[in-house]
Structure formats: C-alpha cells, structure tokens
Write an enzyme that holds these catalytic residues in place. Structure first.
Site, PDB file in Angstrom:
ATOM      1  N   GLY A  53      63.039  20.935  57.331  1.00 29.72           N
ATOM      2  CA  GLY A  53      64.068  19.718  57.471  1.00 29.72           C
ATOM      3  C   GLY A  53      63.462  18.721  58.088  1.00 29.72           C
ATOM      4  O   GLY A  53      64.217  17.565  58.443  1.00 29.72           O
ATOM      5  N   TRP A  55      61.755  15.880  57.029  1.00 33.71           N
ATOM      6  CA  TRP A  55      62.059  14.614  56.359  1.00 33.71           C
ATOM      7  C   TRP A  55      63.614  14.168  56.648  1.00 33.71           C
ATOM      8  O   TRP A  55      63.814  13.240  56.543  1.00 33.71           O
ATOM      9  CB  TRP A  55      61.323  14.866  54.897  1.00 33.71           C
ATOM     10  CG  TRP A  55      60.203  14.788  54.799  1.00 33.71           C
ATOM     11  CD1 TRP A  55      59.049  14.782  55.453  1.00 33.71           C
ATOM     12  CD2 TRP A  55      59.309  14.328  53.472  1.00 33.71           C
ATOM     13  NE1 TRP A  55      57.791  14.818  54.990  1.00 33.71           N
ATOM     14  CE2 TRP A  55      58.191  14.254  53.688  1.00 33.71           C
ATOM     15  CE3 TRP A  55      59.686  13.900  52.142  1.00 33.71           C
ATOM     16  CZ2 TRP A  55      57.072  14.022  52.835  1.00 33.71           C
ATOM     17  CZ3 TRP A  55      58.656  13.297  51.162  1.00 33.71           C
ATOM     18  CH2 TRP A  55      57.520  13.390  51.588  1.00 33.71           C
ATOM     19  N   ASP A  75      66.801  22.973  49.018  1.00 29.73           N
ATOM     20  CA  ASP A  75      65.414  23.897  49.087  1.00 29.73           C
ATOM     21  C   ASP A  75      65.627  24.954  48.900  1.00 29.73           C
ATOM     22  O   ASP A  75      67.003  25.579  48.671  1.00 29.73           O
ATOM     23  CB  ASP A  75      64.860  23.856  50.566  1.00 29.73           C
ATOM     24  CG  ASP A  75      63.366  24.393  50.741  1.00 29.73           C
ATOM     25  OD1 ASP A  75      62.572  23.446  50.656  1.00 29.73           O
ATOM     26  OD2 ASP A  75      63.294  25.453  50.763  1.00 29.73           O
ATOM     27  N   ASP A 116      59.059  16.952  48.820  1.00 27.95           N
ATOM     28  CA  ASP A 116      57.736  17.248  49.378  1.00 27.95           C
ATOM     29  C   ASP A 116      57.487  18.832  48.981  1.00 27.95           C
ATOM     30  O   ASP A 116      56.918  19.592  49.899  1.00 27.95           O
ATOM     31  CB  ASP A 116      57.856  17.278  51.121  1.00 27.95           C
ATOM     32  CG  ASP A 116      56.635  17.441  51.827  1.00 27.95           C
ATOM     33  OD1 ASP A 116      55.548  17.214  51.420  1.00 27.95           O
ATOM     34  OD2 ASP A 116      56.691  18.001  53.014  1.00 27.95           O
ATOM     35  N   LYS A 156      55.103  14.521  46.801  1.00 25.99           N
ATOM     36  CA  LYS A 156      53.835  15.055  46.870  1.00 25.99           C
ATOM     37  C   LYS A 156      53.160  15.178  45.645  1.00 25.99           C
ATOM     38  O   LYS A 156      53.845  15.702  44.664  1.00 25.99           O
ATOM     39  CB  LYS A 156      53.982  16.324  47.613  1.00 25.99           C
ATOM     40  CG  LYS A 156      52.450  16.992  48.150  1.00 25.99           C
ATOM     41  CD  LYS A 156      52.827  18.485  48.348  1.00 25.99           C
ATOM     42  CE  LYS A 156      53.572  18.799  49.612  1.00 25.99           C
ATOM     43  NZ  LYS A 156      53.081  18.702  51.091  1.00 25.99           N
TER      44      LYS A 156
END
Ligand code: SAM
EC number: 2.1.1.205
Length: 303
Positions: A53, A55, A75, A116, A156
């Site tokens: 967490g 970000w 997530d 990410d 990413k």
C-alpha cells in the site's frame, strides 16, 4: 544477514521505514510524479496491485486536501486500511474484480490509473515478462472503462521483446507515451514504467472485458511471421526513455554505510497474509534464524 544489512544495501528500503512508507516502491511513484506532475487536477484514482500500500499512501497524502477525492485500491492480497482509500481484494485479471472496480467510477470519471503489478518472479525471464504483461493488459482494459478523456495511466512494465508492440498500441489511446525509470528502481532490474498521458481512445472504440484489447483472438502468428513483423521498422515504435528522480540524489544501486549507532527500524506495515507466514512462524517456534538451520532441525513445511 538481517534487517541491518538490507538497510545498508538498499537505501530506499531504509528511507521508506524512516519516512513511514509501507514499501520502498513509494519512491518510484514520487519520482515519476517529480518528472510528470501526475497529481495536477486529479481527484479520482485507481491503484491496481496495490499491496502492501505505499502507492496508496502517496495517493492518500497527495489528495488529502481535495473534498471529492476518491481512491480505489485493489490487490490479490488483503491490505491494512489507509485513510480515505477504498481497499478491494481480488485478481485484476478477473471479470468479477474488474466489474467491482468499474462500479466505483460510474460514467468513467477516473483521472489517473496506476498499476505496480508484478507476479511472484520465477527467474524465467520470458515467463515473468509474459505474466507481468498480462497484469499490464488487465490494468489497461480496466482503464478503458473508468478513465475520463485526458486521463493518465502509469504502469510497471518488464521491458522485453514485445515492449515495442505494447508502446505502439498505447499510442493509439494516449497522445503521449513515455517509458520512465525512477532512480529508486535498480538499474539491473528490467522494470520500468509506462507513463501514458492524455487518454483519447480511437473514435467508435467500445471497451470490452469479454474480448479485451490487444488479444489476438482470430489469428495465430507463426514464429516466422512474428520474426518478420519485428524486423519491419513500421512495426517498431521507440518511446522516449526518461530517468526520474534527482540525479544527485540516492541511487538504488549503491550500498551506503549506516551512520554510527544507526538503529534499524521495523517495516511500517508488514504484509497481513504473506505467502511466507508459515515459515516465519516455524522460525519463531524453532528459535532459528535461517532456513538451512530449520532444515537441519528436521522441520518440514507441514510440521
Ligand atoms: N505498489 C505497491 C506498494 O507500493 O505497496 C507494491 C506492489 S507489489 C510490487 C506487486 C503487487 O502485485 C503484489 O502485492 C501482488 O499481490 C500484486 N498482484 C500480482 N498479481 C495480481 C493480480 N492478478 N491481481 C491483483 N494484484 C496482483
């Protein structure tokens, strides 16, 4: 090797704990923001593959003053709560999770989508790159439902053979596409970040989760055809490669000596359900520090 040696080898790991970030990844987003001013006029954000967490912490901090702020974070792993962040648990490649995320942004009003996402790296380069590209693709597909025109997408990417093709396709949906390498991302890592600015899908484009973008449903290329396509300059696209973060600042590839008497800090928020939880409990129970010691003591995973 303990926490202290990692503090020494990895300056951003140490700084993250000192500054209260849950992971060193926070610096990657902060450095990308330094270069691209990501949060200007932004109130609605999706953070994909967000655990533990850091970000989301950055987002929560940046949007703190904005009344109509909305941050939805997702997530596979459960995430400890963060102020003003809606945390969802699910697989972003599944339709169920995508639908749930989309339901938070009726009418497609997200200004920014960040991702990410990374798989548990196997070390088999082609496989890791392929799985990571599926996360990037899922993130992009979700974006086509939730993003307003003019929005920004940051994700990413593991740079590999097919990156050119991916950039090419991003260029059909965004006016500017960059490849960013923050200083906090190790030079030796194949990781970089696609920064796609000013979302403008082609006219008549209809988003679809059942038949998502970039999926070659009707046509299977032969290896020869694929080689020919890659050789053809018309099929290659080079995007500007941009280094982010102060070039005189900390480098993630350097080991820094710890200051005299430095006391190593515990991680800000350890993962709530890590895959290695069982091993940690066994280590505690058997009072050992290393896996090899545990094996010598005859521990089995099912002990
Ligand atoms: N940005 C995060 C932060 O700052 O704390 C770190 C993200 S970590 C590098 C990569 C994350 O991707 C992991 O938490 C992992 O659970 C998540 N992930 C991998 N595959 C996923 C999937 N299919 N759906 C959702 N999350 C996924």
């Amino acid at each position: 090797m303990g926490i202290r040696s990692k503090d020494k080898r990895d300056i951003y790991y140490r700084l993250a704990k000192e500054q209260g970030w849950r992971a060193r990844s926070a610096f990657k987003l902060l450095q990308i923001d330094e270069r691209f001013d990501l949060f200007k006029d932004v109130t609605k954000v999706v953070d994909l593959c967000a655990a533990p967490g850091s970000w989301s912490q950055v987002l929560s901090k940046k949007l703190k003053e904005k009344e109509d702020a909305k941050i939805v974070s997702v997530d596979l792993q459960p995430m400890a709560p963060i102020d003003n962040v809606i945390c969802l648990q699910g697989d972003i490649t599944s339709q169920k999770t995508s639908d749930e995320i989309i339901s938070h942004f009726d009418g497609g009003n997200a200004d920014l989508v960040v991702c990410d996402g990374a798989p548990d790296v196997t070390g088999l380069h082609d496989l890791d790159e392929y799985i990571q590209s599926q996360l990037l693709l899922a993130a992009f597909n979700i974006s086509t439902f939730v993003m307003r025109p003019g929005g920004t997408f940051v994700s990413k990417i593991f740079r590999g053979r097919d990156s050119d093709l991916i950039f090419h396709q991003f260029q059909m949906f965004f006016k500017k596409v960059y490849l960013a390498k923050p200083r906090s991302s190790r030079a030796s890592s194949i990781e970089a970040f696609v920064v796609a600015i000013d979302y403008c899908p082609p006219e008549g484009f209809v988003p679809s989760l059942r038949n998502p973008l970039m999926k070659d449903v009707d046509y299977e290329e032969t290896a020869y055809e694929r080689d020919q396509r890659r050789k053809d300059p018309a099929n290659r696209h080079f995007v500007p490669f941009v280094v982010c973060g102060d070039l005189d600042g900390w480098s993630s590839d350097v080991s820094y000596n710890l200051p005299e008497g430095y006391v190593s800090l515990k991680p800000v928020q350890p993962p709530t359900e890590p895959a290695y939880k069982e091993v940690l409990e066994m280590k505690k129970e058997k009072n050992t520090d290393t896996l090899s010691e545990m094996m010598e003591k005859g521990c089995r995973m099912e002990d």
